[in-house]
Motif scaffolding. Structure first.
Motif: not given
Length: 285
Positions: A239-248, A255-260, A110-119
């Motif tokens: 520092r000379g990197w080319a970041p694709d993402y940093v994601a919490i 998914a984007v986290p909620q409190d807790g 599914p795109a919601a899980l595999a189409g983000v970040l690395e996907g």
């Protein structure tokens, strides 16, 4: 330890034995892979089950511009290491064995899980991973399989696929193996120059900086999380990197986290010509 190249040979060797514990790899093994084999060995011991490791560089998960052709193939050395780690059987098929005809049936996560970040940055990657893992599960017929947390999103995708398709394979997670300076072990670390290797631990250091910031102030809305992500990417660029993402993200489904929610921070960035990924779980689930 037997090294088998045909599925029929593998099934014959496993006939009459308890379903195995399985560790799929692309070879060029390091200490992290061997830790997964030892974890599989421990999990299989109570049942007297064998441990099977596969070595197969899967073309389907490489984009045309990526390193399929140059990916290191070190079968003899890998088999020596696997034998020392307690592996019973190595399944090392060639492409014609695993893909005897053009593979036009693909496993699409599914795109919601595999189409983000690395996907998002490697389109088709997880389709290739899910397709080959499904085929490997069909060949090996394991009771359980061990995947490393270093490829955190891959672990989530494989767990989801295995559950949704009722494949009957228990998925165990192996902790990320690291060098003494914190760099996550990876087959691609060998691409780093000496100067790049000295710089490479900065990726994990940025994840730890985010962890420290959230430990000091755990309540964080979306704006603060985004600010921490952008700050980490800016630091890496400086520092000379080319970041694709940093994601919490939320640990259980990215998914984007909620409190807790239990959180994990994931990152991917290029250092020279080498693309490194890493992650750090920030909370216990």
């Amino acid at each position: 330890m037997d090294v088998l190249h045909r599925t029929a040979e593998l099934r014959s060797a496993l006939s009459g034995r308890p379903p195995p514990a399985f560790v799929p790899t692309m070879g060029n093994l390091h200490t992290g892979h061997l830790a997964l084999v030892r974890q599989a060995r421990e999990a299989a011991a109570a049942r007297g089950a064998p441990v099977v490791a596969s070595i197969f560089v899967n073309r389907l998960q490489f984009a045309p511009h990526e390193d399929f052709d140059s990916y290191p193939r070190t079968l003899q050395r890998d088999c020596e290491l696997l034998a020392e780690a307690g592996c019973d059987l190595v399944y090392a098929p060639d492409e014609t064995e695993l893909y005897p005809e053009p593979q036009d049936v693909l496993v699409q996560p599914p795109a919601a899980l595999a189409g983000v970040l690395e996907g998002a940055f490697r389109p088709g990657f997880f389709t290739g991973v899910c397709t080959v893992v499904t085929k490997l599960f069909g060949a090996v017929r394991p009771q359980l399989a061990v995947f490393g947390k270093k490829d955190y999103q891959q672990l989530m995708v494989i767990r989801h696929m295995t559950r949704q398709l009722s494949l009957g394979v228990e998925i165990l997670a192996g902790e990320t193996a690291r060098d003494v300076d914190g760099l996550a072990l990876s087959s691609r670390n060998g691409y780093l120059s000496p100067m790049e290797r000295a710089e490479a631990p900065a990726l994990q250091a940025e994840l730890r900086r985010i962890a420290q910031a959230l430990a000091e102030a755990p309540q964080a809305d979306a704006a603060r999380l985004a600010a921490l992500e952008q700050q980490a990417m800016a630091t890496l660029r400086a520092r000379g990197w080319a970041p694709d993402y940093v994601a919490i993200r939320r640990q259980r489904d990215l998914a984007v986290p909620q409190d807790g929610d239990a959180r994990v921070v994931l990152a991917a960035a290029r250092l020279g010509r080498t693309r490194l990924i890493d992650n750090l779980e920030l909370d216990r689930p």
